[in-house]
Enzyme design. Structure first.
Site, PDB file in Angstrom:
ATOM      1  N   SER A 181     -13.994  -6.665  37.541  1.00 39.70           N
ATOM      2  CA  SER A 181     -14.538  -7.769  36.755  1.00 39.70           C
ATOM      3  C   SER A 181     -16.031  -7.967  36.909  1.00 39.70           C
ATOM      4  CB  SER A 181     -13.787  -9.059  37.086  1.00 39.70           C
ATOM      5  OG  SER A 181     -13.820  -9.309  38.468  1.00 39.70           O
ATOM      6  N   HIS A 209      -9.132  -8.159  32.281  1.00 41.98           N
ATOM      7  CA  HIS A 209     -10.186  -7.803  31.323  1.00 41.98           C
ATOM      8  C   HIS A 209      -9.767  -6.635  30.435  1.00 41.98           C
ATOM      9  CE1 HIS A 209     -13.078 -10.464  33.267  1.00 41.98           C
ATOM     10  NE2 HIS A 209     -12.495 -10.088  34.387  1.00 41.98           N
ATOM     11  N   LYS A 240      -8.752 -14.853  28.621  1.00 43.32           N
ATOM     12  CA  LYS A 240      -9.965 -14.088  28.296  1.00 43.32           C
ATOM     13  C   LYS A 240      -9.895 -13.631  26.838  1.00 43.32           C
ATOM     14  CE  LYS A 240     -11.160 -13.695  32.998  1.00 43.32           C
ATOM     15  NZ  LYS A 240     -10.707 -13.253  34.289  1.00 43.32           N
TER      16      LYS A 240
HETATM   17  C1  LIG Z   1     -10.348 -14.032  35.462  1.00 43.77           C
HETATM   18  C2  LIG Z   1      -9.568 -13.120  36.323  1.00 43.77           C
HETATM   19  C3  LIG Z   1      -8.336 -13.513  36.843  1.00 43.77           C
HETATM   20  C4  LIG Z   1      -7.835 -14.929  36.749  1.00 43.77           C
HETATM   21  O1  LIG Z   1      -7.380 -15.245  35.487  1.00 43.77           O
HETATM   22  P1  LIG Z   1      -7.365 -16.787  35.052  1.00 43.77           P
HETATM   23  O2  LIG Z   1      -6.417 -16.815  33.914  1.00 43.77           O
HETATM   24  O3  LIG Z   1      -8.784 -17.107  34.677  1.00 43.77           O
HETATM   25  O4  LIG Z   1      -6.906 -17.570  36.225  1.00 43.77           O
HETATM   26  C5  LIG Z   1      -7.594 -12.583  37.535  1.00 43.77           C
HETATM   27  N1  LIG Z   1      -8.041 -11.330  37.718  1.00 43.77           N
HETATM   28  C6  LIG Z   1      -9.235 -10.926  37.243  1.00 43.77           C
HETATM   29  C7  LIG Z   1      -9.667  -9.516  37.475  1.00 43.77           C
HETATM   30  C8  LIG Z   1     -10.041 -11.809  36.538  1.00 43.77           C
HETATM   31  O5  LIG Z   1     -11.226 -11.421  36.107  1.00 43.77           O
END
Ligand SMILES: *Cc1c(COP(=O)(O)O)cnc(C)c1O
Length: 392
Positions: A181, A209, A240
């Site tokens: 990420s 992602h 996302k």
């Molecule tokens: C954003 C993210 C999460 C968490 O997801 P949310 O729905 O925002 O809690 C988990 N893993 C990765 C790699 C992320 O970037």
């Protein structure tokens, strides 16, 4: 007398001196990838709304309909009375979309990772986790109590050595981000899947992602790489590219049944708000039916990345997709660069330790289809100017 909270004041002061104290902003999205912060209008390159679906009229309408239907909150945890028809439909839809036997919703992606890992392994097991994995994966590993082996980033040989040593453990679990990420590179999934099969391990891939962004149908990096291991467990987020909120796990029915019995972040937390389910349902249809969106997004990302690299900016070679890091190193310089961009009307995240390792503070661009071509072009030119003055 000293305040009982004096300790926090001192610690915060130290963070300030190290350039590590965070700031919070109140950000109002105003459409087309723009936002308003403290009265300033800025083009937002700090959000994860890769397909521009978070403000899409079709998702808004779906969420409105769910509000009209059942209200705003789910009222209870899913095992008590919080699991509505919307949850049932979305779980079935996610399973179909991901070509998995079954799916399970969680309140967030964070909760999905923590709850799943902690329900899969314990002290009798070994978990292998990439050093750059997301905090939610690391926290899940810690909470599980399993013996934890932190692997140098994407180091297949170290994975192999640790798996050999873990032959006597009850279970072995490999845990990895699909897309890292803060770096935008992809996990070596083909090699990891091969190791998982050879050493009889489960492979958990976090597609946070990846969902909606990678793979022909938008199922994520596992689809892109053609991974179909028998021990594969995929976690995703609806927060996302999907433009809603919530987390999910897909896999075989037995795994999903175990998780809804045992994953504590799902059992002891109120079910996802029904309007989020409705918005996500609509988004999954759009993602599945319009692969052109992904093609357009990747063209945009490839183009920006190539321009930055050509201009000599420190963008890691293996970054791909909408996350583009510009690794400046020093946290103060990074914050200064983000501040200059802010004054020029671009909101770009400055990412500092402990989110990334020491000496790798960076600007992190997130590209999205929400932006216009002109805005992306303006950002790219400005960033090249700013980074040149802020990096030695
Ligand atoms: C954003 C993210 C999460 C968490 O997801 P949310 O729905 O925002 O809690 C988990 N893993 C990765 C790699 C992320 O970037």
């Amino acid at each position: 007398m000293d305040s009982p909270f004096r300790w926090f004041e001192d610690q915060l002061q130290r963070l300030e001196e190290d350039g590590l104290r965070r700031t919070r902003r109140s950000v109002t999205s105003t459409g087309h990838g723009w936002c308003r912060i403290d009265g300033h209008s800025l083009c937002d390159f700090a959000s994860n709304d890769y397909l521009g679906l978070a403000a899409d009229p079709r998702l808004r309408k779906a969420a409105h309909d769910a509000v009209d239907d059942v209200g705003t909150g789910a009222r209870a945890s899913p095992l008590v009375s919080g699991r509505t028809d919307w949850h049932d439909q979305l779980e079935k839809r996610l399973a179909r979309f991901e070509e998995a036997e079954a799916a399970l919703l969680f309140p967030t992606g964070y909760a999905a990772n923590v709850g799943t890992i902690a329900a899969l392994v314990d002290e009798q097991d070994v978990v292998l986790t990439d050093r750059l994995n997301h905090a939610s994966l690391i926290d899940g590993c810690r909470l599980s109590g399993a013996r934890m082996r932190v692997i140098r980033h994407a180091d297949i040989e170290q994975y192999e050595r640790e798996l050999k040593k873990a032959a006597d453990a009850r279970h072995r679990l490999i845990v990895t981000d699909g897309v890292f990420s803060m770096d935008g590179d992809l996990a070596p999934l083909v090699e990891l899947a091969e190791l998982a099969e050879r050493f009889d391990a489960w492979l958990l891939v976090d597609e946070a992602h990846g969902t909606g962004v990678f793979g022909h149908h938008g199922r994520g990096v596992c689809e892109l790489r053609g991974i179909h291991s028998p021990g594969l467990i995929r976690v995703g987020t609806l927060s996302k590219a999907v433009g809603a909120q919530g987390g999910f796990v897909v896999g075989p029915q037995s795994l999903i049944d175990w998780l809804w019995n045992r994953a504590r972040t799902q059992v002891f937390s109120t079910a996802l708000a029904p309007p989020c389910c409705a918005a996500a349902l609509r988004a999954i249809d759009i993602i599945e039916q319009t692969p052109e969106m992904r093609i357009r997004l990747h063209h945009r990302c490839d183009d920006v990345r190539a321009r930055l690299i050509d201009a000599g900016l420190p963008v890691p070679e293996n970054a791909t997709g909408p996350i583009i890091p510009v690794v400046i190193g020093d946290p103060q310089k990074t914050v200064r660069a983000a501040q200059v961009l802010f004054e020029d009307g671009f909101f770009v995240a400055a990412i500092r330790p402990p989110t990334v390792p020491r000496n790798t503070a960076r600007l992190r661009l997130s590209l999205s289809l929400a932006h216009s071509d002109d805005d992306v072009d303006a950002l790219t030119s400005t960033l090249i100017d700013v980074a040149r003055t802020e990096t030695p």
